[in-house]
Design a protein around this motif. Structure first.
Motif, PDB file in Angstrom:
ATOM      1  N   ASP A 138       0.852  -1.190   0.000  1.00 52.54           N
ATOM      2  CA  ASP A 138       0.000   0.000   0.000  1.00 52.54           C
ATOM      3  C   ASP A 138       0.886   1.237   0.000  1.00 52.54           C
ATOM      4  OD1 ASP A 138      -1.803   2.021   0.394  1.00 52.54           O
ATOM      5  OD2 ASP A 138      -3.003   0.924   1.853  1.00 52.54           O
ATOM      6  N   ASN A 158      -1.809   4.669   1.595  1.00 56.11           N
ATOM      7  CA  ASN A 158      -2.251   4.749   2.991  1.00 56.11           C
ATOM      8  C   ASN A 158      -1.088   4.787   3.974  1.00 56.11           C
ATOM      9  OD1 ASN A 158      -5.063   4.895   2.744  1.00 56.11           O
ATOM     10  ND2 ASN A 158      -5.189   2.713   2.296  1.00 56.11           N
ATOM     11  N   CYS A 208     -11.276   1.463   0.108  1.00 55.33           N
ATOM     12  CA  CYS A 208     -11.019   0.739   1.347  1.00 55.33           C
ATOM     13  C   CYS A 208     -11.813   1.387   2.472  1.00 55.33           C
ATOM     14  CB  CYS A 208      -9.524   0.727   1.687  1.00 55.33           C
ATOM     15  SG  CYS A 208      -8.830   2.364   1.981  1.00 55.33           S
ATOM     16  N   LYS A 209     -11.830   0.761   3.649  1.00 53.11           N
ATOM     17  CA  LYS A 209     -12.609   1.277   4.763  1.00 53.11           C
ATOM     18  C   LYS A 209     -12.074   2.622   5.244  1.00 53.11           C
ATOM     19  CE  LYS A 209     -14.327  -3.120   6.572  1.00 53.11           C
ATOM     20  NZ  LYS A 209     -14.373  -4.027   7.738  1.00 53.11           N
ATOM     21  N   ARG A 210     -10.767   2.779   5.180  1.00 52.66           N
ATOM     22  CA  ARG A 210     -10.192   4.054   5.620  1.00 52.66           C
ATOM     23  C   ARG A 210     -10.645   5.190   4.709  1.00 52.66           C
ATOM     24  NH1 ARG A 210      -4.183   6.455   5.010  1.00 52.66           N
ATOM     25  NH2 ARG A 210      -4.235   7.971   6.723  1.00 52.66           N
ATOM     26  N   TRP A 211     -10.610   4.967   3.407  1.00 56.16           N
ATOM     27  CA  TRP A 211     -11.039   5.995   2.463  1.00 56.16           C
ATOM     28  C   TRP A 211     -12.532   6.280   2.600  1.00 56.16           C
ATOM     29  CZ3 TRP A 211      -8.411   6.480  -2.911  1.00 56.16           C
ATOM     30  CH2 TRP A 211      -7.027   6.543  -2.736  1.00 56.16           C
TER      31      TRP A 211
END
Length: 610
Positions: free
Chosen positions: A5, A8, A36-39
């Motif tokens: 990655d 991130n 992704c979950k963070r985005w």
């Protein structure tokens, strides 16, 4: 490198959030949120605007959204827009097996049952006071709120909102049946309110408007009122007495008279934008506007029965900063009135004259002589304006970029040649039913107006292929509409296809000489095409569509009703070849069951079943 990655692990959250904020389109933001979950979390954190249409339960949605988006400052609820919820239950033909009893399946079943029960209640499809209260609790920092045609919102919900959302700056209540108590609460608690739209708010009276005006007097800059029978001159007098910062006023009412407009003009000397459709307002009011509103920049007058050249002279004498003028159905204004505006308002950049039958050639000639900064001109249903008027525009208005002509029978090729030679920065040319404009005028445009990006020649039956060949050789169009120009055939459209690779919108409906050759050429030359209208083109077939769609993969809308050569196979080709397709307009009998199953949501029919 696969499996690593690189984003991130290197970019801090603040930088990713800033990137999200710079994305202009909602689809782009939505696509990023799926990475992704963070985005997803960061995109929700950065979003500031929500738009909600009519749905199965707006109240439920508001509560759900308030828990997911924490920094919203603008919310737009428009119940004219349908936003159907996707199916929450699995297709009946698919067997779920053991998953039937899974927790997620159980949740979906509960939500589906809730949806079905609410669908039986008509009010479940409209935002209510409970939803407005939830909105206030969930978004207390909201600054801009639009509630368009929300009939079940009342003063109770508006009072709750006003008490908690004290930072409100813009409030649009168009079509909401709120009462005076709710509006008074807004005036009491929302001391930063700058913009207020009360169009079609039938439940309001002068009492509520006056309470709000008094409460928000130090901040209010824009007010709109339309079709509200109980809002009269009393409200306008309150506006004139208290709202010294007012810059924008829109009034559409037969209950407003000279007294109300005079009060606003004399009390609000910062007024910049005035739009009026008030049949009982006379020249007396405009004398006050001319005397007191020296900062006026935009003036739009619609359907005036008692407004004459006297009022126009007052505007021309006092409003030297006027930049935009719209006159629609002002039957008693003549060339002398327009001449007064031209001589006094030399900063004019936009003029629209619509259905003012006493305005003729001389009035527009004065605009051409006195207003060199004119950049946009619209003449609609002006039968008394002749060629020499546009000759004066071409000679004096070198900055003209946009020209609209509709049903102007006195304007022909002589005028268009003058515009083309004099206004070489022309970017948009829209002509409809001007039967004296033919090949010569359009050829001159193609020769001299190299910046032209939009051309519309609807039902100009003297325009043929030679005109479009000149346009294709001289201009790089992005939009073209030649609907009803029956002399145009494959040669003209092929020239456009070869010369305009950036074309995105094309309307060639009602052209009887267009065939598959044109579509093949468009497919080769215009890969950016998004909107295509082919209706009533009897010589176009499925074969032509196939050639077009081999390269035009960005197509979003396609209208092809009354095209006898297009069958269900052609419709299937459109929906299967275009991943971005949003709307296909076609006869119902040409759509197969398989196409309906595959893309039923994008199919629109010419006639709906009764």
């Amino acid at each position: 490198m696969r499996g690593h990655d690189r984003i991130n692990n290197c970019l801090p959250e603040e930088l990713i959030i800033e990137i999200f904020r710079r994305l202009e389109s909602k689809p782009s933001r939505d696509a990023c949120s799926l990475v992704c979950k963070r985005w997803l979390s960061l995109e929700r954190f950065s979003r500031t605007t929500l738009r909600i249409g009519a749905s199965f339960s707006p109240d439920f949605f508001v509560d759900l959204l308030s828990r997911r988006f924490l920094h919203i400052t603008s919310i737009h609820v428009d119940e004219r827009l349908s936003a159907s919820l996707p199916s929450l239950s699995p297709p009946s033909k698919r067997k779920r097996g053991k998953n039937k009893s899974s927790p997620s399946s159980s949740k979906r079943k509960d939500l589906t049952d809730k949806t079905n029960s609410e669908a039986e209640n008509a009010e479940s499809c409209s935002l209510t006071d409970a939803g407005l209260t939830a909105l206030a609790n969930g978004f207390p920092k909201i600054e801009n709120l639009s509630l368009i045609w929300c009939p079940n919102v009342s003063s109770v919900g508006l009072q709750s909102l006003a008490q908690k959302c004290t930072s409100l700056k813009s409030l649009d209540l168009q079509g909401c049946y709120v009462g005076d108590q709710g509006l008074a609460a807004v005036g009491k608690y929302c001391k930063q309110l700058e913009e207020l739209n009360l169009r079609f708010c039938e439940g309001l009276t002068d009492a509520g408007v006056i309470d709000l005006v008094v409460g928000c007097a130090k901040s209010l800059k824009s007010i709109g009122v339309a079709a509200s029978a109980k809002i009269t001159d009393l409200s306008m007098e309150a506006v004139g007495s208290h709202c010294k910062l007012l810059e924008v006023l829109f009034l559409d009412s037969e209950y407003i008279h000279d007294k109300g407009v005079v009060a606003v003009a004399q009390g609000c000397n910062r007024l910049k934008n005035l739009k009026l459709q008030c049949v009982n307002v006379t020249d007396e009011a405009f004398s006050a506007v001319g005397d007191s509103c020296s900062s006026l920049e935009q003036l739009a007058l619609y359907s005036f029965q008692q407004f004459t050249d006297k009022g126009m002279r007052a505007i021309g004498k006092g409003c030297k900063k006027l930049k935009t003028l719209t006159l629609s159905d002002c039957y008693f204004v003549s060339c002398k009135g327009l001449e007064a505006i031209a001589h006094g308002c030399k900063e004019l950049t936009r003029v629209e004259i619509n259905g003012c039958h006493n305005i003729g050639t001389h009035g527009l000639e004065a605009i051409g002589r006195s207003c060199p900064r004119l950049s946009e001109l619209a003449l609609l249903y002006c039968q008394r304006i002749g060629n020499s008027a546009l000759q004066a525009i071409g000679k004096g208005c070198k900055s003209l970029e946009i020209l609209h002509l509709v049903d102007c029978s006195g304007i022909g090729d002589i005028a268009m040649c003058s515009i083309a030679k004099g206004c070489r920065n022309l970017k948009k040319l829209h002509i409809r039913r001007c039967y004296e404009i033919g090949n010569k005028g359009v050829i001159a445009v193609g020769k001299h107006c190299k910046s032209l990006t939009e051309l519309s020649l609807r039902f100009c039956d003297k325009v043929g292929d030679v005109a479009l060949i000149a346009i294709g050789e001289g201009c790089s169009l992005q939009q073209l509409n030649v609907s009803g120009c029956h002399q145009i055939g494959d040669a003209g459209i092929s020239a456009i296809a070869r010369g305009c690779p950036r074309l995105t919108h094309l309307d060639i409906s009602v052209l009887q000489n267009i065939g598959d050759m044109s579509l093949a050429e468009l497919g080769e030359g215009c890969p950016m095409l998004k909107d295509l209208v082919l209706s009533h083109c009897h010589h176009i077939t499925d074969n032509g569509l196939n050639h077009l769609l081999q390269r035009c993969k960005l197509l979003e809308t396609c209208h092809m009703v009354y095209c006898t050569g297009i069958t269900s196979a052609g419709v299937a080709t459109v929906v299967s070849s275009c991943p971005h397709i949003k709307k296909v307009l076609i006869e119902k009998w040409k759509v197969s069951e398989r196409t309906i199953r595959r893309a039923g949501s994008v199919i629109s029919y010419l006639c709906m079943d009764l």
